[in-house]
Write a protein that holds these residues in place. Structure first.
Motif, short mmCIF file in Angstrom:
data_model
loop_
_atom_site.label_atom_id
_atom_site.label_comp_id
_atom_site.label_asym_id
_atom_site.label_seq_id
_atom_site.Cartn_x
_atom_site.Cartn_y
_atom_site.Cartn_z
N UNK A 237 0.82 -1.21 0.00
CA UNK A 237 0.00 0.00 0.00
C UNK A 237 0.86 1.26 0.00
N UNK A 238 2.07 1.13 0.55
CA UNK A 238 2.99 2.27 0.58
C UNK A 238 4.05 2.20 -0.52
N UNK A 239 3.85 1.23 -1.45
CA UNK A 239 4.76 1.06 -2.59
C UNK A 239 6.20 0.82 -2.13
N UNK A 240 6.34 0.02 -1.10
CA UNK A 240 7.65 -0.40 -0.59
C UNK A 240 7.82 -1.87 -0.96
N UNK A 241 8.90 -2.18 -1.65
CA UNK A 241 9.06 -3.53 -2.19
C UNK A 241 10.41 -4.15 -1.82
N UNK A 242 10.92 -3.83 -0.65
CA UNK A 242 12.17 -4.46 -0.20
C UNK A 242 11.86 -5.82 0.41
N UNK A 243 12.48 -6.86 -0.16
CA UNK A 243 12.17 -8.22 0.27
C UNK A 243 12.51 -8.46 1.73
N UNK A 244 13.54 -7.83 2.23
CA UNK A 244 13.97 -8.07 3.60
C UNK A 244 12.87 -7.74 4.60
N UNK A 245 12.00 -6.80 4.25
CA UNK A 245 10.95 -6.40 5.17
C UNK A 245 9.85 -7.45 5.27
N UNK A 246 9.88 -8.46 4.39
CA UNK A 246 8.91 -9.55 4.46
C UNK A 246 9.40 -10.69 5.34
N UNK A 247 10.62 -10.60 5.85
CA UNK A 247 11.18 -11.69 6.66
C UNK A 247 10.30 -12.01 7.86
#
Length: 279
Positions: A237-247
């Motif tokens: 929703x905030x257009x943030x697509x860093x994979x590490x934040x899905x850990x």
């Protein structure tokens, strides 16, 4: 001359929490450094939540325990915002109704905010209704440190069961935080993102410990997955697509079944335990 430590308001949004609200408030009362106030914001509860808070107000008349009602809207976000906006402390502590703060929580929050650059802070959680609680606390702490390291300290997410934000920082972002009427997002991560957008620093404080219930494990696999995937929806929703934040999302998904089994075994053993002195 040394300046006085900032006052800490503890805000507790509550909806039908009569089974846990007393222990939550009691832990907030039993702090090595007293909070400026403890605010329970009741959001249209239909059980005895509000009555229990009133009983505690009578039981502890010298304690600044405040009961507010937020009846305009149903939901955590408007209830949280209502509590933040009505608090008087310089620091706004935010916990859940099933949180049980460690006795030095306020003390560590004040120490963190002694640094004027710190705009918000969060810490690890201890699952008090699971076995091997201290091991679980260490695992939670290591996970958070690991994610922070992978993100090269550029991002850190607040945890709604254990967080605090400076009043000035809330004033900056309060009109920007998502309303999330469809209940799709993690509201605490949404706050984190808006703080980051304003370059407002979030500090991880490992000594700032809050207990919480593992009752989320009682959800069905479908409901649990929906809850966990709020990470993905919030960042998207905030257009943030860093994979590490899905850990964290991946970790929570992985531990669901073994943690659920462990919880059931622990509950069964607790129920079968015979009190001292025999039958």
């Amino acid at each position: 001359m040394k300046s006085a430590a900032p006052g800490v308001s503890i805000i507790i949004p509550a909806f039908n929490e009569e089974s846990v609200i007393r222990q939550c408030i009691y832990a907030a009362l039993c702090q090595s450094v007293a909070p400026s106030e403890i605010i329970v914001v009741d959001n249209k509860s239909t059980d005895g939540t509000a009555d229990l808070v009133r009983n505690m107000q009578d039981e502890y008349p010298d304690v600044p325990l405040i009961l507010l009602r937020q009846d305009a809207e149903q939901g955590l976000i408007p209830t949280r915002n209502f509590g933040f906006n009505h608090a008087s402390g310089e620091i706004l502590g935010r916990i859940d109704a099933d949180s049980m703060l460690e006795p030095d929580w306020v003390e560590h929050v004040q120490r963190a905010f002694a640094d004027p650059e710190v705009m918000a802070c969060t810490g690890p959680v201890l699952y008090y209704d699971m076995p091997m609680r201290r091991f679980g606390l260490q695992a939670d702490d290591r996970m958070r440190r690991f994610v922070l390291k992978l993100a090269k300290k550029q991002y850190h997410f607040l945890f709604g069961s254990n967080m605090a934000i400076r009043r000035g920082a809330w004033d900056i972002i309060s009109q920007d935080v998502c309303r999330d009427e469809e209940d799709q997002l993690h509201e605490d991560i949404d706050i984190s993102v808006h703080l980051a957008e304003h370059a407002l620093r979030i500090q991880y404080v490992p000594e700032m410990i809050s207990g919480m219930s593992a009752r989320r494990l009682e959800d069905s696999p479908k409901d649990y997955r929906y809850y966990v995937t709020r990470f993905e929806r919030t960042y998207s929703a905030h257009k943030i697509h860093r994979r590490v934040l899905r850990v964290p999302m991946l970790i929570f998904m992985t531990v669901y079944y073994p943690a659920k089994l462990l919880r059931r075994v622990h509950q069964a053993r607790t129920q079968l335990r015979v009190p001292r002195g025999g039958l």
